[in-house]
Design a protein around this motif. Structure first.
Motif, PDB file in Angstrom:
ATOM      1  N   SER A  23       6.146  -9.163  10.191  1.00 40.13           N
ATOM      2  CA  SER A  23       6.368 -10.034   9.041  1.00 40.13           C
ATOM      3  C   SER A  23       5.074 -10.042   8.235  1.00 40.13           C
ATOM      4  O   SER A  23       4.039 -10.481   8.753  1.00 40.13           O
ATOM      5  CB  SER A  23       6.711 -11.457   9.491  1.00 40.13           C
ATOM      6  OG  SER A  23       7.905 -11.496  10.241  1.00 40.13           O
ATOM      7  N   PRO A  24       5.075  -9.560   6.996  1.00 39.72           N
ATOM      8  CA  PRO A  24       3.842  -9.490   6.209  1.00 39.72           C
ATOM      9  C   PRO A  24       3.074 -10.795   6.135  1.00 39.72           C
ATOM     10  O   PRO A  24       1.841 -10.804   6.203  1.00 39.72           O
ATOM     11  CB  PRO A  24       4.346  -9.051   4.828  1.00 39.72           C
ATOM     12  CG  PRO A  24       5.590  -8.288   5.105  1.00 39.72           C
ATOM     13  CD  PRO A  24       6.229  -9.009   6.263  1.00 39.72           C
ATOM     14  N   PHE A  65      -3.868  -5.056  10.812  1.00 38.16           N
ATOM     15  CA  PHE A  65      -2.569  -4.402  10.994  1.00 38.16           C
ATOM     16  C   PHE A  65      -2.038  -3.878   9.669  1.00 38.16           C
ATOM     17  O   PHE A  65      -1.472  -2.788   9.608  1.00 38.16           O
ATOM     18  CB  PHE A  65      -1.547  -5.350  11.610  1.00 38.16           C
ATOM     19  CG  PHE A  65      -0.164  -4.748  11.634  1.00 38.16           C
ATOM     20  CD1 PHE A  65       0.188  -3.829  12.606  1.00 38.16           C
ATOM     21  CD2 PHE A  65       0.772  -5.058  10.651  1.00 38.16           C
ATOM     22  CE1 PHE A  65       1.445  -3.232  12.615  1.00 38.16           C
ATOM     23  CE2 PHE A  65       2.022  -4.471  10.644  1.00 38.16           C
ATOM     24  CZ  PHE A  65       2.362  -3.547  11.631  1.00 38.16           C
ATOM     25  N   ALA A  66      -2.177  -4.672   8.596  1.00 36.30           N
ATOM     26  CA  ALA A  66      -1.696  -4.239   7.281  1.00 36.30           C
ATOM     27  C   ALA A  66      -2.324  -2.898   6.893  1.00 36.30           C
ATOM     28  O   ALA A  66      -1.638  -2.009   6.370  1.00 36.30           O
ATOM     29  CB  ALA A  66      -2.003  -5.295   6.229  1.00 36.30           C
ATOM     30  N   LYS A  67      -3.604  -2.741   7.167  1.00 35.79           N
ATOM     31  CA  LYS A  67      -4.288  -1.481   6.835  1.00 35.79           C
ATOM     32  C   LYS A  67      -3.747  -0.334   7.670  1.00 35.79           C
ATOM     33  O   LYS A  67      -3.553   0.778   7.164  1.00 35.79           O
ATOM     34  CB  LYS A  67      -5.795  -1.646   7.040  1.00 35.79           C
ATOM     35  CG  LYS A  67      -6.432  -2.594   6.032  1.00 35.79           C
ATOM     36  CD  LYS A  67      -7.913  -2.808   6.318  1.00 35.79           C
ATOM     37  CE  LYS A  67      -8.526  -3.777   5.302  1.00 35.79           C
ATOM     38  NZ  LYS A  67      -9.959  -4.046   5.577  1.00 35.79           N
ATOM     39  N   TYR A  84       0.597 -19.015   1.781  1.00 37.96           N
ATOM     40  CA  TYR A  84      -0.613 -18.486   1.151  1.00 37.96           C
ATOM     41  C   TYR A  84      -0.251 -17.474   0.068  1.00 37.96           C
ATOM     42  O   TYR A  84      -0.850 -17.473  -1.016  1.00 37.96           O
ATOM     43  CB  TYR A  84      -1.503 -17.823   2.207  1.00 37.96           C
ATOM     44  CG  TYR A  84      -2.868 -17.464   1.676  1.00 37.96           C
ATOM     45  CD1 TYR A  84      -3.909 -18.381   1.718  1.00 37.96           C
ATOM     46  CD2 TYR A  84      -3.109 -16.220   1.092  1.00 37.96           C
ATOM     47  CE1 TYR A  84      -5.160 -18.079   1.194  1.00 37.96           C
ATOM     48  CE2 TYR A  84      -4.349 -15.902   0.567  1.00 37.96           C
ATOM     49  CZ  TYR A  84      -5.374 -16.834   0.622  1.00 37.96           C
ATOM     50  OH  TYR A  84      -6.606 -16.518   0.102  1.00 37.96           O
ATOM     51  N   PHE A  85       0.726 -16.627   0.342  1.00 40.51           N
ATOM     52  CA  PHE A  85       1.142 -15.596  -0.624  1.00 40.51           C
ATOM     53  C   PHE A  85       2.457 -16.011  -1.290  1.00 40.51           C
ATOM     54  O   PHE A  85       3.432 -15.264  -1.302  1.00 40.51           O
ATOM     55  CB  PHE A  85       1.309 -14.247   0.072  1.00 40.51           C
ATOM     56  CG  PHE A  85       0.044 -13.706   0.674  1.00 40.51           C
ATOM     57  CD1 PHE A  85      -0.953 -13.164  -0.129  1.00 40.51           C
ATOM     58  CD2 PHE A  85      -0.159 -13.749   2.046  1.00 40.51           C
ATOM     59  CE1 PHE A  85      -2.124 -12.666   0.420  1.00 40.51           C
ATOM     60  CE2 PHE A  85      -1.321 -13.247   2.608  1.00 40.51           C
ATOM     61  CZ  PHE A  85      -2.312 -12.713   1.797  1.00 40.51           C
ATOM     62  N   ASN A  88       5.935  -6.246   0.166  1.00 45.09           N
ATOM     63  CA  ASN A  88       5.120  -5.077  -0.130  1.00 45.09           C
ATOM     64  C   ASN A  88       3.795  -5.466  -0.791  1.00 45.09           C
ATOM     65  O   ASN A  88       2.724  -4.940  -0.456  1.00 45.09           O
ATOM     66  CB  ASN A  88       5.901  -4.121  -1.035  1.00 45.09           C
ATOM     67  CG  ASN A  88       5.169  -2.813  -1.274  1.00 45.09           C
ATOM     68  OD1 ASN A  88       4.705  -2.175  -0.326  1.00 45.09           O
ATOM     69  ND2 ASN A  88       5.064  -2.404  -2.529  1.00 45.09           N
ATOM     70  N   ILE A  89       3.859  -6.415  -1.723  1.00 46.27           N
ATOM     71  CA  ILE A  89       2.643  -6.882  -2.398  1.00 46.27           C
ATOM     72  C   ILE A  89       1.723  -7.594  -1.419  1.00 46.27           C
ATOM     73  O   ILE A  89       0.492  -7.411  -1.448  1.00 46.27           O
ATOM     74  CB  ILE A  89       3.000  -7.816  -3.575  1.00 46.27           C
ATOM     75  CG1 ILE A  89       3.737  -7.033  -4.667  1.00 46.27           C
ATOM     76  CG2 ILE A  89       1.747  -8.469  -4.131  1.00 46.27           C
ATOM     77  CD1 ILE A  89       2.920  -5.905  -5.277  1.00 46.27           C
ATOM     78  N   VAL A  90       2.290  -8.407  -0.535  1.00 48.84           N
ATOM     79  CA  VAL A  90       1.479  -9.112   0.461  1.00 48.84           C
ATOM     80  C   VAL A  90       0.714  -8.114   1.326  1.00 48.84           C
ATOM     81  O   VAL A  90      -0.492  -8.260   1.558  1.00 48.84           O
ATOM     82  CB  VAL A  90       2.363 -10.012   1.351  1.00 48.84           C
ATOM     83  CG1 VAL A  90       1.552 -10.570   2.528  1.00 48.84           C
ATOM     84  CG2 VAL A  90       2.951 -11.155   0.538  1.00 48.84           C
ATOM     85  N   THR A  91       1.413  -7.090   1.779  1.00 45.61           N
ATOM     86  CA  THR A  91       0.768  -6.076   2.627  1.00 45.61           C
ATOM     87  C   THR A  91      -0.362  -5.384   1.876  1.00 45.61           C
ATOM     88  O   THR A  91      -1.449  -5.157   2.426  1.00 45.61           O
ATOM     89  CB  THR A  91       1.805  -5.046   3.104  1.00 45.61           C
ATOM     90  OG1 THR A  91       2.894  -5.721   3.741  1.00 45.61           O
ATOM     91  CG2 THR A  91       1.181  -4.079   4.101  1.00 45.61           C
TER      92      THR A  91
END
Length: 284
Positions: free
Chosen positions: A173-174, A181-183, A217-218, A224-227
């Motif tokens: 979950s982003p 992890f996102a990277k 927060y986001f 996709n934008i959050v990631t």
């Protein structure tokens, strides 16, 4: 007395004695079996946590629908009246305060304590996965802007994404995943990412930010934008909107960009936010 077709405790028309349950049906036997196993592990370890109680797991559930007959499994768990995401939405931007916020934070911490003491990583800690049980006071909780009523019935739910520490995530979950992890995900090797307890501590910080400010927060940003935002070199979690100084400090520590600098769950539960405001009994 046992009366056919009438639930135990309801024979006199009083529903207060009837235990409400949720039945989760899935054609994915392996995934639901994993969730059943995870409930067993976290509820039989050194720390019980505060998860909904698992009542039963059934394979090959019979159905009058021939297409489904024997082709789904069922997980029967304690039911929640509403989740924390729904509560925040009903409060229309009003965050949790006082005892209610502390109760929710303590429950989340105790759940992570149970998960980590079982050598597991949750990977999906977020407001949607905490429900309030045995509490029909939804409207009162919505109006309780100071949190004086508390939220003693908060429990964790949904353990289908829990994986052993050192393993690899099966989904994400982003809004709950940390920058490291996102990277890895954006670089194409998210499936090979090695899970550590620090993953959940980041998620815990994000959840507490949402509860204490009344918004994610986001907010209003796509997954996709959050990631992508988490991957930016200039990204850093700004927690200045959190009104309570002690909680702001705790959230900032959880949202450290360096996973090695995030507190472990014992450090989280021993933070001054809990020790000086009082949250009731916590096991260590």
């Amino acid at each position: 007395p046992n009366i056919p077709d009438i639930p135990a405790g309801f024979d006199n028309g009083d529903a207060s004695g009837v235990k409400q349950l949720t039945i989760k049906l899935s054609p994915d036997f392996e995934r639901l079996r994993l969730e059943d196993s995870n409930y067993n592990k976290v509820q039989s370890g050194l720390f019980m946590g505060r998860f909904v109680k698992k009542m039963d797991y059934i394979t090959g559930v019979p159905s009058n629908n021939r297409a489904l007959n024997g082709k789904v499994s069922a997980l029967v768990i304690e039911a929640g009246q509403y989740d924390l995401k729904a509560l925040l939405a009903a409060r229309k931007g009003q965050p949790l305060r006082g005892r209610a916020l502390r109760d929710a934070a303590a429950s989340a911490g105790q759940c992570i304590q149970a998960v980590h003491s079982s050598n597991l990583v949750w990977t999906d800690l977020k407001t949607e996965n905490f429900v309030v049980v045995n509490n029909d006071n939804f409207n009162q909780e919505v109006m309780d802007t100071k949190g004086s009523m508390g939220l003693p019935g908060v429990k964790g739910i949904d353990l289908e994404s829990v994986i052993a520490k050192g393993g690899n995530p099966i989904d994400y979950s982003p809004e709950a995943c940390p920058p490291e992890f996102a990277k890895a995900f954006m670089a194409g090797y998210g499936e090979d990412f090695v899970l550590e307890y620090s993953y959940d501590i980041w998620s815990l910080g994000m959840m507490l930010y949402e509860l204490s400010t009344g918004k994610p927060y986001f907010e209003k940003k796509s997954p996709n934008i959050v990631t992508k935002l988490l991957c930016e070199d200039t990204f850093g979690a700004d927690v200045s909107a959190v009104p309570d100084a002690k909680l702001r400090d705790l959230i900032a520590k959880c949202l450290s960009l360096d996973p090695r600098k995030r507190p472990d769950i014992t450090g989280f539960l021993l933070h001054p936010y809990f020790l000086t405001t009082g949250i009731g009994p916590i096991s260590f």
